[in-house]
Design a protein around this motif. Sequence first.
Motif, PDB file in Angstrom:
ATOM      1  N   UNK A 117       1.182  -4.875  -4.876  1.00 31.68           N
ATOM      2  CA  UNK A 117       2.252  -5.115  -4.219  1.00 31.68           C
ATOM      3  C   UNK A 117       4.043  -5.076  -4.950  1.00 31.68           C
ATOM      4  N   UNK A 118       3.690  -4.812  -5.948  1.00 30.41           N
ATOM      5  CA  UNK A 118       4.856  -5.171  -7.164  1.00 30.41           C
ATOM      6  C   UNK A 118       5.607  -3.412  -6.860  1.00 30.41           C
ATOM      7  N   UNK A 119       4.230  -3.104  -7.481  1.00 33.21           N
ATOM      8  CA  UNK A 119       4.501  -1.498  -7.345  1.00 33.21           C
ATOM      9  C   UNK A 119       5.172  -0.851  -6.105  1.00 33.21           C
ATOM     10  N   UNK A 120       4.685  -1.218  -5.011  1.00 29.33           N
ATOM     11  CA  UNK A 120       5.230  -0.666  -4.184  1.00 29.33           C
ATOM     12  C   UNK A 120       6.475  -1.146  -4.030  1.00 29.33           C
ATOM     13  N   UNK A 121       6.779  -1.798  -4.875  1.00 29.01           N
ATOM     14  CA  UNK A 121       8.375  -2.329  -4.488  1.00 29.01           C
ATOM     15  C   UNK A 121       9.143  -1.706  -5.208  1.00 29.01           C
ATOM     16  N   UNK A 122       8.799  -0.861  -6.766  1.00 31.34           N
ATOM     17  CA  UNK A 122       9.466   0.167  -7.141  1.00 31.34           C
ATOM     18  C   UNK A 122       9.038   0.619  -6.209  1.00 31.34           C
ATOM     19  N   UNK A 123       8.189   1.706  -5.795  1.00 28.52           N
ATOM     20  CA  UNK A 123       7.923   2.854  -5.700  1.00 28.52           C
ATOM     21  C   UNK A 123       8.784   3.145  -4.563  1.00 28.52           C
ATOM     22  N   UNK A 124       8.929   2.198  -3.457  1.00 23.04           N
ATOM     23  CA  UNK A 124       9.742   2.358  -2.022  1.00 23.04           C
ATOM     24  C   UNK A 124      11.273   2.281  -2.360  1.00 23.04           C
ATOM     25  N   UNK A 125      11.742   1.638  -3.657  1.00 23.44           N
ATOM     26  CA  UNK A 125      13.295   2.104  -3.955  1.00 23.44           C
ATOM     27  C   UNK A 125      13.699   3.448  -4.637  1.00 23.44           C
ATOM     28  N   UNK A 126      12.812   3.817  -5.016  1.00 24.09           N
ATOM     29  CA  UNK A 126      13.076   5.347  -5.692  1.00 24.09           C
ATOM     30  C   UNK A 126      12.546   6.065  -4.513  1.00 24.09           C
ATOM     31  N   UNK A 127      11.665   5.990  -3.416  1.00 26.18           N
ATOM     32  CA  UNK A 127      11.656   7.114  -3.020  1.00 26.18           C
ATOM     33  C   UNK A 127      12.417   7.675  -1.410  1.00 26.18           C
TER      34      UNK A 127
END
Length: 237
Positions: A149-159
Amino acid sequence: MPRRALVTGGSRGIGAAIAATLRQDGHDVVIVDRTIATTGEKGRDHRAYELDVSQFAAVERVLAEVEADGGPIDILVNNAGITRDGMVHKMDPVSQWQAVIDVNLTSAFNTVRCLVPGMRQRGWGRIINISSISGLKGQIGQANYAAAKAGLIGFTKSIALELAGKGICANCVAPGFIESPMTSAMPPDALRREAAGIPVGRLGKPDDIAAIVAFLASDQASFVTGQVWSANGGQYL
């Protein structure tokens, strides 16, 4: 303006509430889930497809079918998630760690990779990824879930940065403890302790999350991207 939306893990709980709310807003909603055949979703007033979103080849094939059947997807809600809780020193590398990473994080890459090229061509899109309070603060016994779920946040900010110039907004919603099949599987004592620590005095409801998603999916959210919308009743500030 009505659009076509895809909700992963849309058969029950938060996903079902999101699908229902988007339909109420006039969108044409499609759900995908691993258990469509056993949930009765094929009889509902939206299209439903069986899909294991952790498998890229399957996602690529089924989403191509979805768009061929009814037109392009402009709103993507990555809600699919599982838990396989355990203390990290006992956690199985495959059935607990990798399974959770694949369903809760890799699946979002899979759907985004397949649908974003079309969104870019059309110059409009909304991507809403359902993270968790556990991705913000961690949780004992959930190193796998919190990491995903933390990785999903980083993924979202990047895209969000990659796609902002193409009319595509990407945001996260991070629910706290919500009344859902996932939380109902928790030990009752643990759930009572969590509920007691929520300042607003109750667990959240799936509709609390669906309302945020509905806004982020709208034309009115065109200046909102790369953000994490926390909905936890004040439990984590």
